[in-house]
Design a protein around this motif. Structure first.
Motif, PDB file in Angstrom:
ATOM      1  N   THR A 122       0.406  -1.299  -0.113  1.00 12.82           N
ATOM      2  CA  THR A 122      -0.323   0.301  -0.242  1.00 12.82           C
ATOM      3  C   THR A 122       0.819   1.389  -0.517  1.00 12.82           C
ATOM      4  O   THR A 122       1.904   1.338   0.773  1.00 12.82           O
ATOM      5  N   VAL A 123       0.703   2.271  -1.222  1.00  7.27           N
ATOM      6  CA  VAL A 123       1.130   3.253  -1.410  1.00  7.27           C
ATOM      7  C   VAL A 123       0.602   4.954  -0.804  1.00  7.27           C
ATOM      8  O   VAL A 123      -0.325   4.424  -1.487  1.00  7.27           O
ATOM      9  N   LEU A 124       0.886   5.733  -0.208  1.00  3.72           N
ATOM     10  CA  LEU A 124      -0.071   7.110  -0.221  1.00  3.72           C
ATOM     11  C   LEU A 124       1.378   7.570  -1.048  1.00  3.72           C
ATOM     12  O   LEU A 124       2.381   7.960  -0.461  1.00  3.72           O
ATOM     13  N   TYR A 125       1.044   8.573  -1.552  1.00  6.06           N
ATOM     14  CA  TYR A 125       1.389   9.661  -2.809  1.00  6.06           C
ATOM     15  C   TYR A 125       0.580  10.788  -1.660  1.00  6.06           C
ATOM     16  O   TYR A 125      -0.284  11.190  -2.784  1.00  6.06           O
ATOM     17  N   ILE A 126       1.539  11.650  -1.609  1.00  8.72           N
ATOM     18  CA  ILE A 126       0.762  13.071  -0.646  1.00  8.72           C
ATOM     19  C   ILE A 126       1.562  14.186  -1.906  1.00  8.72           C
ATOM     20  O   ILE A 126       3.318  14.009  -1.939  1.00  8.72           O
ATOM     21  N   SER A 127       0.911  14.927  -2.325  1.00  8.17           N
ATOM     22  CA  SER A 127       1.713  16.266  -2.766  1.00  8.17           C
ATOM     23  C   SER A 127       0.884  17.626  -2.286  1.00  8.17           C
ATOM     24  O   SER A 127      -0.282  17.955  -2.133  1.00  8.17           O
ATOM     25  N   ALA A 144       0.487   4.491 -14.214  1.00  8.44           N
ATOM     26  CA  ALA A 144       0.354   4.086 -12.709  1.00  8.44           C
ATOM     27  C   ALA A 144      -1.374   4.100 -12.286  1.00  8.44           C
ATOM     28  O   ALA A 144      -1.897   4.897 -12.519  1.00  8.44           O
ATOM     29  N   ASN A 145      -1.385   2.728 -12.273  1.00 12.16           N
ATOM     30  CA  ASN A 145      -3.986   2.576 -11.779  1.00 12.16           C
ATOM     31  C   ASN A 145      -3.656   2.048 -11.225  1.00 12.16           C
ATOM     32  O   ASN A 145      -4.491   1.157 -11.163  1.00 12.16           O
ATOM     33  N   SER A 146      -2.519   1.730 -10.136  1.00 16.65           N
ATOM     34  CA  SER A 146      -2.672   0.059  -9.100  1.00 16.65           C
ATOM     35  C   SER A 146      -3.762   0.736  -7.763  1.00 16.65           C
ATOM     36  O   SER A 146      -3.535   2.235  -7.628  1.00 16.65           O
ATOM     37  N   ALA A 147      -4.534  -0.361  -7.437  1.00 19.45           N
ATOM     38  CA  ALA A 147      -5.641  -0.404  -6.973  1.00 19.45           C
ATOM     39  C   ALA A 147      -5.301   0.341  -5.549  1.00 19.45           C
ATOM     40  O   ALA A 147      -5.097   1.277  -4.539  1.00 19.45           O
ATOM     41  N   GLN A 148      -4.039  -0.260  -5.443  1.00 22.60           N
ATOM     42  CA  GLN A 148      -2.987  -0.263  -3.633  1.00 22.60           C
ATOM     43  C   GLN A 148      -1.983   1.022  -3.539  1.00 22.60           C
ATOM     44  O   GLN A 148      -1.688   1.425  -2.856  1.00 22.60           O
ATOM     45  N   LEU A 149      -2.333   2.025  -5.108  1.00 26.13           N
ATOM     46  CA  LEU A 149      -2.166   3.290  -5.197  1.00 26.13           C
ATOM     47  C   LEU A 149      -3.082   4.400  -4.678  1.00 26.13           C
ATOM     48  O   LEU A 149      -3.844   4.679  -5.329  1.00 26.13           O
ATOM     49  N   TYR A 150      -2.910   5.300  -3.250  1.00 23.09           N
ATOM     50  CA  TYR A 150      -3.463   6.115  -3.146  1.00 23.09           C
ATOM     51  C   TYR A 150      -2.956   8.017  -3.215  1.00 23.09           C
ATOM     52  O   TYR A 150      -1.698   7.262  -3.352  1.00 23.09           O
ATOM     53  N   VAL A 151      -3.628   8.509  -3.566  1.00 17.69           N
ATOM     54  CA  VAL A 151      -3.440   9.545  -3.402  1.00 17.69           C
ATOM     55  C   VAL A 151      -4.037  11.114  -2.825  1.00 17.69           C
ATOM     56  O   VAL A 151      -5.390  10.676  -2.730  1.00 17.69           O
ATOM     57  N   LEU A 152      -3.309  12.162  -1.429  1.00 18.96           N
ATOM     58  CA  LEU A 152      -3.385  12.980  -1.568  1.00 18.96           C
ATOM     59  C   LEU A 152      -2.863  14.556  -1.113  1.00 18.96           C
ATOM     60  O   LEU A 152      -2.003  14.547  -1.173  1.00 18.96           O
ATOM     61  N   ALA A 153      -3.840  15.107  -1.681  1.00 22.03           N
ATOM     62  CA  ALA A 153      -3.057  16.551  -1.761  1.00 22.03           C
ATOM     63  C   ALA A 153      -4.117  17.850  -0.417  1.00 22.03           C
ATOM     64  O   ALA A 153      -4.703  17.634  -0.428  1.00 22.03           O
ATOM     65  N   GLU A 154      -2.640  17.804   0.006  1.00 19.25           N
ATOM     66  CA  GLU A 154      -3.055  18.570   1.821  1.00 19.25           C
ATOM     67  C   GLU A 154      -1.810  18.514   1.927  1.00 19.25           C
ATOM     68  O   GLU A 154      -0.782  17.736   1.717  1.00 19.25           O
ATOM     69  N   THR A 155      -1.482  19.885   2.619  1.00 22.78           N
ATOM     70  CA  THR A 155      -0.317  20.505   3.674  1.00 22.78           C
ATOM     71  C   THR A 155      -0.237  20.848   4.871  1.00 22.78           C
ATOM     72  O   THR A 155       0.658  20.653   5.959  1.00 22.78           O
ATOM     73  N   LEU A 159      -2.917  16.645  10.143  1.00 21.78           N
ATOM     74  CA  LEU A 159      -4.103  16.461   8.560  1.00 21.78           C
ATOM     75  C   LEU A 159      -3.862  14.915   8.198  1.00 21.78           C
ATOM     76  O   LEU A 159      -4.268  13.757   8.132  1.00 21.78           O
ATOM     77  N   LEU A 160      -2.151  15.180   7.995  1.00 23.92           N
ATOM     78  CA  LEU A 160      -1.450  14.784   7.113  1.00 23.92           C
ATOM     79  C   LEU A 160      -1.138  12.879   7.801  1.00 23.92           C
ATOM     80  O   LEU A 160      -1.476  11.566   7.523  1.00 23.92           O
ATOM     81  N   GLU A 161      -0.443  12.963   9.391  1.00 22.61           N
ATOM     82  CA  GLU A 161      -0.630  12.389  10.250  1.00 22.61           C
ATOM     83  C   GLU A 161      -2.117  11.034  10.269  1.00 22.61           C
ATOM     84  O   GLU A 161      -1.796  10.530  10.803  1.00 22.61           O
ATOM     85  N   GLN A 162      -3.099  11.736  10.597  1.00 22.84           N
ATOM     86  CA  GLN A 162      -4.411  11.275  11.069  1.00 22.84           C
ATOM     87  C   GLN A 162      -4.554  10.239   9.596  1.00 22.84           C
ATOM     88  O   GLN A 162      -5.334   8.910  10.143  1.00 22.84           O
ATOM     89  N   GLN A 163      -4.144  10.949   8.076  1.00 21.94           N
ATOM     90  CA  GLN A 163      -4.906   9.958   7.142  1.00 21.94           C
ATOM     91  C   GLN A 163      -3.318   8.887   7.110  1.00 21.94           C
ATOM     92  O   GLN A 163      -4.022   7.966   6.678  1.00 21.94           O
ATOM     93  N   ILE A 164      -2.459   8.845   7.871  1.00 25.43           N
ATOM     94  CA  ILE A 164      -1.661   8.031   7.445  1.00 25.43           C
ATOM     95  C   ILE A 164      -1.817   6.674   8.618  1.00 25.43           C
ATOM     96  O   ILE A 164      -1.391   5.835   7.923  1.00 25.43           O
ATOM     97  N   GLN A 166      -4.656   6.535   9.251  1.00 25.53           N
ATOM     98  CA  GLN A 166      -5.614   5.819   8.737  1.00 25.53           C
ATOM     99  C   GLN A 166      -5.637   4.609   8.040  1.00 25.53           C
ATOM    100  O   GLN A 166      -5.801   3.464   8.115  1.00 25.53           O
ATOM    101  N   LEU A 167      -4.996   4.827   6.965  1.00 28.77           N
ATOM    102  CA  LEU A 167      -4.348   3.975   5.589  1.00 28.77           C
ATOM    103  C   LEU A 167      -3.014   2.670   6.396  1.00 28.77           C
ATOM    104  O   LEU A 167      -3.375   1.796   5.809  1.00 28.77           O
ATOM    105  N   ASN A 168      -2.224   3.305   7.508  1.00 26.82           N
ATOM    106  CA  ASN A 168      -1.803   2.092   8.071  1.00 26.82           C
ATOM    107  C   ASN A 168      -0.393   1.941   6.322  1.00 26.82           C
ATOM    108  O   ASN A 168      -0.177   1.005   6.190  1.00 26.82           O
ATOM    109  N   PRO A 169      -0.232   2.530   5.584  1.00 27.60           N
ATOM    110  CA  PRO A 169       0.445   2.894   4.400  1.00 27.60           C
ATOM    111  C   PRO A 169       2.274   1.703   4.345  1.00 27.60           C
ATOM    112  O   PRO A 169       2.896   1.874   5.599  1.00 27.60           O
ATOM    113  N   ALA A 170       2.916   1.295   3.458  1.00 24.55           N
ATOM    114  CA  ALA A 170       3.902   0.512   3.346  1.00 24.55           C
ATOM    115  C   ALA A 170       5.072   1.206   3.783  1.00 24.55           C
ATOM    116  O   ALA A 170       6.099   1.668   3.573  1.00 24.55           O
TER     117      ALA A 170
END
Length: 459
Positions: A122-127, A144-155, A159-164, A166-170
């Protein structure tokens, strides 16, 4: 109303001053001191509870009782990136990736995210610089169209820590650290205080949750990571993505790596659908070499565990100035001056009234002493206007007395030269005995620079 306290912090070196100054006493830069408000964090907030890396569970132990374990690696399916990282991405590591704007950092990390996601991670891409739709457009171009790739636009860091959590990515990709802000820090995003606090927070998050975090850092005009060097000291690995924007080739170099060698490089080619790996860099660096010209020599340099053959070019021409120019691209300028002094004193070449330009073709930077002899041969070839043998490879370190000193891993260098079809290798005499030569290539051992010039230029 209570009066707030403030300090002024240099954005280049981190120097702190109670008052503003035009010139920083620490790094002598002008207009780099920025005011930061000093406030005690409110009780109960994350800023007041930094905590340790092991969340209070760490206990001291004798080093003899600690069991050493090999770090597990996440395979990126990109052999060049795995090589630079030391075998793959280490869980719980914090990796900093720097490079010029538009060089391809986001492309590289998005491709890496896709490869990791395709392996089931599981990968979280934050921009913090692009919207989710913009990332989607680039992802479609790169496939890049894998269902295990998540995208988040936040600074916002909290809030980023909460999302991380919750998702617990690798793996977490953060583009870029200069856009992320800590709510408890009053200075603007990208300032020294913000970068320091955000990086420290991410480091604790990576270590406590065993998540690999890769962050992008902006660079200055000089090519270094923007801000004070403390950012590079805090992370586990620092990677630089280098290359000319108008050139198709890119070089990924590790300048710091706690989990592998710092001498490795990865070669990529920028194509329409992203970055393609270059598995044979020697062939790529020599593909446009001109045969039968003066001032051109091939040298075998070790980049980590891999030998790389590159072309060393030199141009020596009479100067039109009182002080001759010495310019170098890809090699140390001071090393060139030393080699020219040896050629003038020990060989008798009158170079004190000559301009000298030395270039490593292909954009790669060489910093090992084994390239000295190739530099000397190129300079002498251009000065005498005599061409070198295009099927020679020159290897060796030069001392101040004119001797040619031995180099390490000579067998690997010679085998790489033989694989690419070279007929002869000029090496230090010390390295020419004690091992079995590969068939089909001639080995010539030399003791001094003069001997090397006689072998390559005929006098």
């Amino acid at each position: 109303m209570a009066k707030y306290k403030s300090k002024y912090v240099c954005q280049e070196c981190g120097y702190e001053s109670p008052k503003w100054m035009g010139k920083c006493p620490g790094c002598a830069s002008w207009n780099t001191l920025v005011e930061e408000i000093i406030e005690k964090p409110k009780a109960g907030t994350a800023g007041a509870r930094h905590g340790g890396l092991a969340a209070g569970s760490s206990k001291m132990a004798s080093i003899t009782t600690i069991v050493g374990e090999d770090e597990p690696r996440l395979d990126t399916n990109m052999s060049e990136l795995n090589r630079v990282l030391g075998g793959g991405v280490v869980p719980g590591s914090l990796v900093l990736v720097g490079g010029d704007p538009g060089i391809g950092k986001s492309t590289l990390l998005l491709q890496t995210s896709q490869e990791l996601a395709s392996n089931g991670h599981t990968v979280l891409y934050i921009s913090g610089e692009e919207s989710a739709k913009q990332i989607k457009l680039r992802a479609e171009r790169l496939g890049a169209n894998s269902a295990q790739l998540y995208v988040l636009a936040e600074t916002d860091l909290f809030l980023l820590e909460q999302q991380i959590t919750q998702l617990n990515p690798a793996v977490v990709i953060m583009d870029s650290i200069q856009t992320i802000f800590h709510p408890d820090v009053t200075s603007a995003p990208g300032s020294v205080a913000q970068v320091r606090e955000c990086t420290a927070h991410l480091m604790r998050l990576a270590k406590t949750k065993d998540i690999a975090i890769m962050i992008v850092g902006h660079v200055t005009k000089q090519g270094a990571i923007a801000g004070p060097r403390l950012l590079e000291h805090m992370v586990d690995s620092v990677l630089y993505f280098e290359g000319e924007r108008h050139n198709t080739y890119r070089i990924l170099r590790a300048v710091k790596n706690r989990f592998g060698s710092t001498n490795e490089i990865g070669i990529f080619e920028m194509a329409e659908k992203g970055l393609a790996e270059v598995t044979n860099p020697s062939e790529m660096f020599l593909s446009e070499r001109s045969l039968g010209v003066a001032g051109s020599t091939v040298v075998a340099s070790m980049e980590g565990t891999r030998p790389v053959l590159v072309e060393m070019q030199a141009l020596v021409t009479p100067t039109g100035f009182a002080t001759p120019r010495r310019m170098a691209t890809g090699v140390d300028h001071n090393r060139i001056a030393m080699i020219m002094a040896v050629l003038e004193k020990r060989v008798g070449l009158l170079l004190q009234n000559q301009d000298a330009y030395v270039n490593v073709a292909g954009g790669v930077r060489l910093d090992e002493p084994a390239i000295d002899l190739a530099v000397a041969v190129s300079l002498a070839s251009s000065f005498r206007d005599k061409q070198t043998n295009p099927y020679d490879v020159v290897i060796g370190e030069i001392g101040l007395t004119g001797e040619v000193r031995g180099v390490s891993r000579i067998e690997q260098r010679v085998k790489e030269a033989q694989k690419l079809g070279f007929k002869r290798v000029i090496i230090p005499a010390k390295n020419s005995t004690g091992w079995e030569y590969p068939t089909g290539i001639e080995i010539v051992g030399v003791h001094t620079v003069s001997e090397a010039l006689r072998e390559t230029l005929g006098g």
